[in-house]
Write a protein that holds these residues in place. Structure first.
Motif, PDB file in Angstrom:
ATOM      1  N   ARG A 178     -10.423  14.381   8.376  1.00  0.00           N
ATOM      2  CA  ARG A 178     -11.017  15.404   7.529  1.00  0.00           C
ATOM      3  C   ARG A 178     -12.251  15.978   8.229  1.00  0.00           C
ATOM      4  N   ARG A 179     -12.567  17.228   7.912  1.00  0.00           N
ATOM      5  CA  ARG A 179     -13.688  17.911   8.566  1.00  0.00           C
ATOM      6  C   ARG A 179     -14.615  18.523   7.531  1.00  0.00           C
ATOM      7  N   ILE A 180     -15.919  18.439   7.813  1.00  0.00           N
ATOM      8  CA  ILE A 180     -16.969  19.099   7.038  1.00  0.00           C
ATOM      9  C   ILE A 180     -17.858  19.827   8.034  1.00  0.00           C
ATOM     10  N   ILE A 181     -18.255  21.065   7.708  1.00  0.00           N
ATOM     11  CA  ILE A 181     -19.163  21.815   8.571  1.00  0.00           C
ATOM     12  C   ILE A 181     -20.564  21.792   7.984  1.00  0.00           C
ATOM     13  N   CYS A 182     -21.527  21.375   8.793  1.00  0.00           N
ATOM     14  CA  CYS A 182     -22.927  21.431   8.379  1.00  0.00           C
ATOM     15  C   CYS A 182     -23.408  22.883   8.401  1.00  0.00           C
ATOM     16  N   ALA A 183     -24.286  23.220   7.497  1.00  0.00           N
ATOM     17  CA  ALA A 183     -24.825  24.585   7.429  1.00  0.00           C
ATOM     18  C   ALA A 183     -25.996  24.731   8.405  1.00  0.00           C
ATOM     19  N   ASN A 184     -25.679  24.625   9.700  1.00  0.00           N
ATOM     20  CA  ASN A 184     -26.689  24.843  10.741  1.00  0.00           C
ATOM     21  C   ASN A 184     -26.158  25.842  11.774  1.00  0.00           C
ATOM     22  N   PRO A 185     -25.767  27.042  11.320  1.00  0.00           N
ATOM     23  CA  PRO A 185     -25.203  28.028  12.241  1.00  0.00           C
ATOM     24  C   PRO A 185     -26.244  28.534  13.236  1.00  0.00           C
ATOM     25  N   GLY A 218     -21.758  25.971  12.636  1.00  0.00           N
ATOM     26  CA  GLY A 218     -22.416  24.710  12.336  1.00  0.00           C
ATOM     27  C   GLY A 218     -21.702  23.558  13.013  1.00  0.00           C
ATOM     28  N   THR A 219     -22.281  22.375  12.878  1.00  0.00           N
ATOM     29  CA  THR A 219     -21.732  21.163  13.495  1.00  0.00           C
ATOM     30  C   THR A 219     -20.591  20.616  12.670  1.00  0.00           C
ATOM     31  N   ASN A 220     -19.485  20.312  13.325  1.00  0.00           N
ATOM     32  CA  ASN A 220     -18.356  19.657  12.664  1.00  0.00           C
ATOM     33  C   ASN A 220     -18.604  18.160  12.553  1.00  0.00           C
ATOM     34  N   THR A 221     -18.489  17.643  11.348  1.00  0.00           N
ATOM     35  CA  THR A 221     -18.470  16.199  11.111  1.00  0.00           C
ATOM     36  C   THR A 221     -17.044  15.821  10.732  1.00  0.00           C
ATOM     37  N   TYR A 222     -16.523  14.778  11.379  1.00  0.00           N
ATOM     38  CA  TYR A 222     -15.146  14.346  11.122  1.00  0.00           C
ATOM     39  C   TYR A 222     -15.144  12.986  10.422  1.00  0.00           C
ATOM     40  N   ILE A 223     -14.315  12.886   9.387  1.00  0.00           N
ATOM     41  CA  ILE A 223     -14.068  11.624   8.692  1.00  0.00           C
ATOM     42  C   ILE A 223     -12.703  11.150   9.149  1.00  0.00           C
ATOM     43  N   ILE A 224     -12.661   9.982   9.760  1.00  0.00           N
ATOM     44  CA  ILE A 224     -11.454   9.499  10.428  1.00  0.00           C
ATOM     45  C   ILE A 224     -10.913   8.292   9.686  1.00  0.00           C
ATOM     46  N   GLY A 225      -9.632   8.374   9.310  1.00  0.00           N
ATOM     47  CA  GLY A 225      -8.982   7.288   8.592  1.00  0.00           C
ATOM     48  C   GLY A 225      -9.083   7.471   7.090  1.00  0.00           C
ATOM     49  N   SER A 226      -8.705   6.422   6.373  1.00  0.00           N
ATOM     50  CA  SER A 226      -8.785   6.446   4.906  1.00  0.00           C
ATOM     51  C   SER A 226      -9.122   5.047   4.420  1.00  0.00           C
ATOM     52  N   ALA A 230     -22.720  16.041   1.236  1.00  0.00           N
ATOM     53  CA  ALA A 230     -21.322  16.444   1.379  1.00  0.00           C
ATOM     54  C   ALA A 230     -20.486  15.310   1.967  1.00  0.00           C
ATOM     55  N   ILE A 231     -21.037  14.592   2.940  1.00  0.00           N
ATOM     56  CA  ILE A 231     -20.322  13.434   3.505  1.00  0.00           C
ATOM     57  C   ILE A 231     -20.134  12.363   2.434  1.00  0.00           C
ATOM     58  N   ARG A 232     -21.171  12.132   1.662  1.00  0.00           N
ATOM     59  CA  ARG A 232     -21.080  11.123   0.594  1.00  0.00           C
ATOM     60  C   ARG A 232     -20.003  11.490  -0.415  1.00  0.00           C
ATOM     61  N   ARG A 233     -19.972  12.765  -0.835  1.00  0.00           N
ATOM     62  CA  ARG A 233     -18.963  13.201  -1.805  1.00  0.00           C
ATOM     63  C   ARG A 233     -17.555  13.090  -1.226  1.00  0.00           C
ATOM     64  N   ALA A 234     -17.401  13.453   0.047  1.00  0.00           N
ATOM     65  CA  ALA A 234     -16.074  13.447   0.669  1.00  0.00           C
ATOM     66  C   ALA A 234     -15.513  12.041   0.835  1.00  0.00           C
ATOM     67  N   THR A 235     -16.388  11.043   0.878  1.00  0.00           N
ATOM     68  CA  THR A 235     -15.942   9.661   1.072  1.00  0.00           C
ATOM     69  C   THR A 235     -16.137   8.819  -0.187  1.00  0.00           C
ATOM     70  N   ASP A 236     -16.295   9.477  -1.327  1.00  0.00           N
ATOM     71  CA  ASP A 236     -16.482   8.760  -2.592  1.00  0.00           C
ATOM     72  C   ASP A 236     -15.296   7.828  -2.829  1.00  0.00           C
TER      73      ASP A 236
END
Length: 287
Positions: A24-31, A38-46, A64-70
Protein backbone atom coordinates in the motif's frame (compact mmCIF):
# COMPACT_ATOMS: atom_id res chain seq x y z
CA UNK A 1 17.73 7.02 -26.12
CA UNK A 2 15.11 9.47 -24.83
CA UNK A 3 13.49 9.12 -21.42
CA UNK A 4 9.70 8.93 -21.29
CA UNK A 5 8.82 10.14 -17.82
CA UNK A 6 5.82 8.81 -15.91
CA UNK A 7 4.10 11.67 -14.07
CA UNK A 8 0.37 10.90 -13.85
CA UNK A 9 -0.31 10.39 -10.16
CA UNK A 10 -3.73 11.27 -8.79
CA UNK A 11 -3.53 9.71 -5.34
CA UNK A 12 -4.65 12.36 -2.81
CA UNK A 13 -2.29 13.20 0.02
CA UNK A 14 -3.01 11.03 3.04
CA UNK A 15 -5.14 8.52 1.10
CA UNK A 16 -4.14 4.86 0.79
CA UNK A 17 -3.65 3.01 -2.50
CA UNK A 18 -3.18 -0.70 -3.14
CA UNK A 19 -0.12 -0.20 -5.35
CA UNK A 20 0.92 -3.84 -5.86
CA UNK A 21 0.02 -7.17 -4.28
CA UNK A 22 0.88 -6.85 -0.61
CA UNK A 23 1.87 -3.18 -0.92
CA UNK A 24 0.00 0.00 0.00
CA UNK A 25 1.14 3.57 -0.67
CA UNK A 26 0.56 6.92 1.05
CA UNK A 27 1.91 10.24 -0.26
CA UNK A 28 3.14 12.81 2.24
CA UNK A 29 2.05 16.38 1.55
CA UNK A 30 5.58 17.69 0.99
CA UNK A 31 5.51 18.57 -2.73
CA UNK A 32 8.38 20.46 -4.33
CA UNK A 33 10.81 20.61 -7.25
CA UNK A 34 12.78 17.65 -5.83
CA UNK A 35 9.93 15.66 -4.26
CA UNK A 36 7.27 15.88 -7.02
CA UNK A 37 3.91 15.51 -5.25
CA UNK A 38 5.58 14.29 -2.06
CA UNK A 39 7.39 11.35 -0.49
CA UNK A 40 5.91 7.89 -1.01
CA UNK A 41 5.54 5.81 2.14
CA UNK A 42 4.93 2.10 1.52
CA UNK A 43 3.16 -0.31 3.86
CA UNK A 44 4.42 -3.80 3.08
CA UNK A 45 2.55 -6.97 4.01
CA UNK A 46 -0.58 -7.39 6.09
CA UNK A 47 -1.29 -8.03 9.75
CA UNK A 48 2.29 -7.56 10.88
CA UNK A 49 3.70 -5.02 8.44
CA UNK A 50 6.84 -3.07 7.54
CA UNK A 51 6.72 0.64 6.75
CA UNK A 52 9.25 1.89 4.19
CA UNK A 53 10.30 5.56 4.21
CA UNK A 54 8.03 7.28 6.73
CA UNK A 55 9.03 10.61 5.18
CA UNK A 56 9.70 13.89 6.98
CA UNK A 57 8.56 14.48 10.55
CA UNK A 58 5.01 15.46 9.60
CA UNK A 59 2.14 15.02 12.06
CA UNK A 60 -0.55 14.68 9.37
CA UNK A 61 1.46 12.04 7.52
CA UNK A 62 2.13 10.13 10.73
CA UNK A 63 -1.61 10.12 11.40
CA UNK A 64 -2.27 8.84 7.86
CA UNK A 65 0.14 5.94 8.44
CA UNK A 66 -1.55 5.20 11.76
CA UNK A 67 -5.01 5.18 10.15
CA UNK A 68 -3.86 3.00 7.25
CA UNK A 69 -2.47 0.37 9.63
CA UNK A 70 -5.31 0.45 12.17
CA UNK A 71 -5.74 -3.04 13.58
CA UNK A 72 -2.30 -4.12 12.36
CA UNK A 73 1.14 -4.19 13.96
CA UNK A 74 3.99 -2.16 12.47
CA UNK A 75 6.89 -4.47 13.24
CA UNK A 76 9.67 -2.74 11.24
CA UNK A 77 10.47 0.73 9.94
CA UNK A 78 12.67 0.59 6.84
CA UNK A 79 14.63 3.57 5.55
CA UNK A 80 15.93 3.64 1.97
CA UNK A 81 18.32 6.55 2.66
CA UNK A 82 18.77 9.48 5.00
CA UNK A 83 17.69 12.54 3.06
CA UNK A 84 15.36 14.75 5.08
CA UNK A 85 12.31 13.91 3.00
CA UNK A 86 12.64 10.18 3.78
CA UNK A 87 13.94 9.34 7.25
CA UNK A 88 13.04 11.96 9.92
CA UNK A 89 9.54 10.49 10.21
CA UNK A 90 11.08 7.27 11.54
CA UNK A 91 11.58 8.71 15.03
CA UNK A 92 7.95 9.72 15.71
CA UNK A 93 6.69 6.50 14.09
CA UNK A 94 8.99 4.49 16.34
CA UNK A 95 7.78 6.44 19.36
CA UNK A 96 4.20 5.56 18.38
CA UNK A 97 4.80 1.87 17.63
CA UNK A 98 8.01 0.74 19.31
CA UNK A 99 9.13 -0.82 16.01
CA UNK A 100 12.88 -1.01 15.28
CA UNK A 101 14.41 1.00 12.45
CA UNK A 102 16.42 -0.65 9.67
CA UNK A 103 18.74 0.94 7.11
CA UNK A 104 22.21 0.85 5.61
CA UNK A 105 23.71 3.25 8.14
CA UNK A 106 24.11 6.86 9.15
CA UNK A 107 24.31 9.82 6.78
CA UNK A 108 27.82 10.68 5.60
CA UNK A 109 29.64 13.20 7.77
CA UNK A 110 29.88 16.61 6.14
CA UNK A 111 27.19 15.87 3.55
CA UNK A 112 24.41 18.45 3.32
CA UNK A 113 20.72 17.68 3.00
CA UNK A 114 20.83 14.70 5.31
CA UNK A 115 19.14 13.50 8.45
CA UNK A 116 22.17 13.26 10.72
CA UNK A 117 20.00 12.22 13.66
CA UNK A 118 19.02 8.87 12.13
CA UNK A 119 20.96 5.78 13.13
CA UNK A 120 19.31 2.44 12.36
CA UNK A 121 18.66 -0.03 15.14
CA UNK A 122 19.54 -2.77 12.65
CA UNK A 123 22.11 -2.23 9.89
CA UNK A 124 21.22 -3.78 6.53
CA UNK A 125 24.24 -4.59 4.36
CA UNK A 126 23.93 -5.41 0.68
CA UNK A 127 21.97 -8.65 0.29
CA UNK A 128 20.44 -8.63 3.76
CA UNK A 129 17.06 -10.34 4.07
CA UNK A 130 14.10 -8.76 5.84
CA UNK A 131 11.33 -11.30 6.44
CA UNK A 132 7.86 -11.07 7.88
CA UNK A 133 4.86 -13.37 7.90
CA UNK A 134 3.59 -11.96 4.58
CA UNK A 135 6.66 -10.44 2.91
CA UNK A 136 10.29 -11.16 2.12
CA UNK A 137 12.64 -8.36 1.07
CA UNK A 138 16.27 -8.24 -0.05
CA UNK A 139 18.24 -5.06 0.61
CA UNK A 140 20.26 -3.88 -2.39
CA UNK A 141 22.93 -1.29 -1.75
CA UNK A 142 22.66 1.27 -4.55
CA UNK A 143 24.91 4.25 -3.77
CA UNK A 144 25.00 7.21 -6.13
CA UNK A 145 22.17 9.51 -5.14
CA UNK A 146 23.26 9.00 -1.54
CA UNK A 147 26.07 6.83 -0.15
CA UNK A 148 23.75 4.85 2.13
CA UNK A 149 20.97 4.35 -0.42
CA UNK A 150 19.13 1.03 -0.45
CA UNK A 151 16.62 -0.42 -2.86
CA UNK A 152 14.49 -3.35 -1.70
CA UNK A 153 13.53 -6.30 -3.89
CA UNK A 154 10.32 -7.96 -2.74
CA UNK A 155 9.76 -11.64 -3.36
CA UNK A 156 7.28 -11.79 -6.23
CA UNK A 157 8.93 -9.11 -8.36
CA UNK A 158 8.29 -5.68 -6.84
CA UNK A 159 11.36 -3.41 -6.61
CA UNK A 160 11.25 -0.49 -4.20
CA UNK A 161 13.64 1.77 -6.11
CA UNK A 162 13.41 4.78 -3.76
CA UNK A 163 15.29 7.77 -5.24
CA UNK A 164 17.69 5.71 -7.32
CA UNK A 165 15.14 5.21 -10.13
CA UNK A 166 12.10 7.50 -10.33
CA UNK A 167 9.65 7.77 -13.20
CA UNK A 168 8.81 11.46 -12.82
CA UNK A 169 12.39 12.76 -13.06
CA UNK A 170 16.04 11.87 -13.23
CA UNK A 171 17.91 11.56 -9.94
CA UNK A 172 20.03 14.33 -8.44
CA UNK A 173 23.59 13.12 -7.83
CA UNK A 174 25.29 15.75 -5.69
CA UNK A 175 28.82 15.40 -4.24
CA UNK A 176 30.22 14.76 -1.74
CA UNK A 177 27.56 12.23 -0.73
CA UNK A 178 26.39 11.65 -4.30
CA UNK A 179 28.78 9.92 -6.68
CA UNK A 180 28.21 9.59 -10.42
CA UNK A 181 30.47 6.57 -10.91
CA UNK A 182 28.64 4.79 -8.08
CA UNK A 183 25.30 5.83 -9.54
CA UNK A 184 26.11 4.30 -12.93
CA UNK A 185 27.37 1.12 -11.28
CA UNK A 186 24.18 0.90 -9.23
CA UNK A 187 22.04 1.34 -12.36
CA UNK A 188 23.94 -1.53 -13.98
CA UNK A 189 23.42 -3.59 -10.83
CA UNK A 190 19.64 -3.25 -11.12
CA UNK A 191 19.72 -3.75 -14.90
CA UNK A 192 21.51 -7.08 -14.40
CA UNK A 193 18.61 -8.41 -12.32
CA UNK A 194 15.79 -10.26 -14.02
CA UNK A 195 12.06 -10.02 -13.47
CA UNK A 196 11.75 -7.04 -11.15
CA UNK A 197 8.52 -5.19 -12.00
CA UNK A 198 7.04 -2.85 -11.20
CA UNK A 199 9.51 -0.41 -9.69
CA UNK A 200 7.94 1.58 -6.85
CA UNK A 201 9.94 4.81 -6.42
CA UNK A 202 10.38 7.24 -3.55
CA UNK A 203 8.41 9.90 -5.43
CA UNK A 204 5.84 9.54 -8.19
CA UNK A 205 3.90 6.61 -9.63
CA UNK A 206 4.98 3.05 -10.37
CA UNK A 207 7.26 2.26 -13.30
CA UNK A 208 5.75 -0.73 -15.11
CA UNK A 209 8.44 -1.25 -17.78
CA UNK A 210 11.55 -0.74 -15.67
CA UNK A 211 14.12 -2.53 -17.86
CA UNK A 212 13.67 -0.12 -20.77
CA UNK A 213 13.45 2.82 -18.40
CA UNK A 214 16.70 1.97 -16.57
CA UNK A 215 18.45 1.53 -19.93
CA UNK A 216 17.19 4.97 -20.97
CA UNK A 217 18.45 6.50 -17.71
CA UNK A 218 21.92 5.05 -18.24
CA UNK A 219 22.00 6.26 -21.85
CA UNK A 220 20.87 9.73 -20.74
CA UNK A 221 23.73 9.97 -18.25
CA UNK A 222 26.27 8.89 -20.86
CA UNK A 223 24.92 11.51 -23.28
CA UNK A 224 25.08 14.16 -20.52
CA UNK A 225 28.67 13.19 -19.77
CA UNK A 226 29.57 13.65 -23.43
CA UNK A 227 28.00 17.12 -23.29
CA UNK A 228 30.23 17.90 -20.31
CA UNK A 229 33.29 16.81 -22.29
CA UNK A 230 32.17 18.91 -25.27
CA UNK A 231 31.52 21.95 -23.01
CA UNK A 232 34.99 21.67 -21.50
CA UNK A 233 36.46 21.63 -25.00
CA UNK A 234 34.43 24.65 -26.11
CA UNK A 235 34.31 26.76 -22.93
CA UNK A 236 37.06 25.51 -20.61
CA UNK A 237 38.82 26.19 -18.46
CA UNK A 238 35.63 27.18 -16.63
CA UNK A 239 33.88 26.99 -13.29
CA UNK A 240 31.09 24.54 -12.67
CA UNK A 241 28.54 27.39 -12.65
CA UNK A 242 29.79 28.64 -16.03
CA UNK A 243 29.34 25.18 -17.53
CA UNK A 244 25.72 24.68 -16.41
CA UNK A 245 24.05 26.50 -19.30
CA UNK A 246 26.29 25.02 -22.06
CA UNK A 247 25.58 21.53 -20.70
CA UNK A 248 21.90 21.82 -19.73
CA UNK A 249 20.70 24.48 -22.15
CA UNK A 250 18.66 27.65 -21.72
CA UNK A 251 15.38 25.84 -20.96
CA UNK A 252 16.64 24.59 -17.57
CA UNK A 253 14.11 25.40 -14.82
CA UNK A 254 15.62 28.16 -12.66
CA UNK A 255 14.64 26.21 -9.54
CA UNK A 256 16.88 23.34 -10.67
CA UNK A 257 20.06 25.28 -11.50
CA UNK A 258 21.67 24.42 -8.17
CA UNK A 259 20.85 20.73 -8.51
CA UNK A 260 22.11 20.75 -12.10
CA UNK A 261 25.40 22.26 -10.93
CA UNK A 262 25.79 19.48 -8.34
CA UNK A 263 25.13 16.75 -10.90
CA UNK A 264 27.52 18.48 -13.31
CA UNK A 265 30.19 18.47 -10.60
CA UNK A 266 29.54 14.75 -10.10
CA UNK A 267 30.20 14.18 -13.81
CA UNK A 268 33.39 16.25 -13.64
CA UNK A 269 34.69 14.29 -10.64
CA UNK A 270 33.99 11.03 -12.48
CA UNK A 271 35.81 12.32 -15.56
CA UNK A 272 38.74 13.44 -13.41
CA UNK A 273 39.06 9.97 -11.89
CA UNK A 274 39.02 8.52 -15.41
CA UNK A 275 41.74 10.94 -16.56
CA UNK A 276 39.51 12.92 -18.92
CA UNK A 277 39.23 16.16 -16.91
CA UNK A 278 41.40 18.13 -14.51
CA UNK A 279 40.61 20.64 -11.78
CA UNK A 280 42.76 23.72 -11.19
CA UNK A 281 41.29 25.52 -8.19
CA UNK A 282 37.74 26.56 -9.18
CA UNK A 283 38.38 25.89 -12.87
CA UNK A 284 37.87 22.67 -14.79
CA UNK A 285 39.59 21.79 -18.07
CA UNK A 286 40.04 18.80 -20.32
CA UNK A 287 42.97 16.63 -19.22
Amino acid sequence: MSIVHVREDNLPHGAVEDTAPGVRRIICANPGPFTFRGTNTYIIGSGRVAVLDPGPADAAHLDAIRRATDGEVIERILVSHTHRDHSPGAAPLQALTGAPTLGFGRHAEGADGGDHDFSPDEVLPDGALVEGDTYRLTAIHTPGHCANHLCFAMEGGVMFSADHVMGWSTTVVGPPDGNMADYMTSLAKLAARDGDAPYLPGHGPAIHEPAAYVAALAAHRREREQRVVDALAAHGPATVDALVMPVYGPTLDARLVGAAARSLLAHLIKLEHEGAARQDGPLWRRA
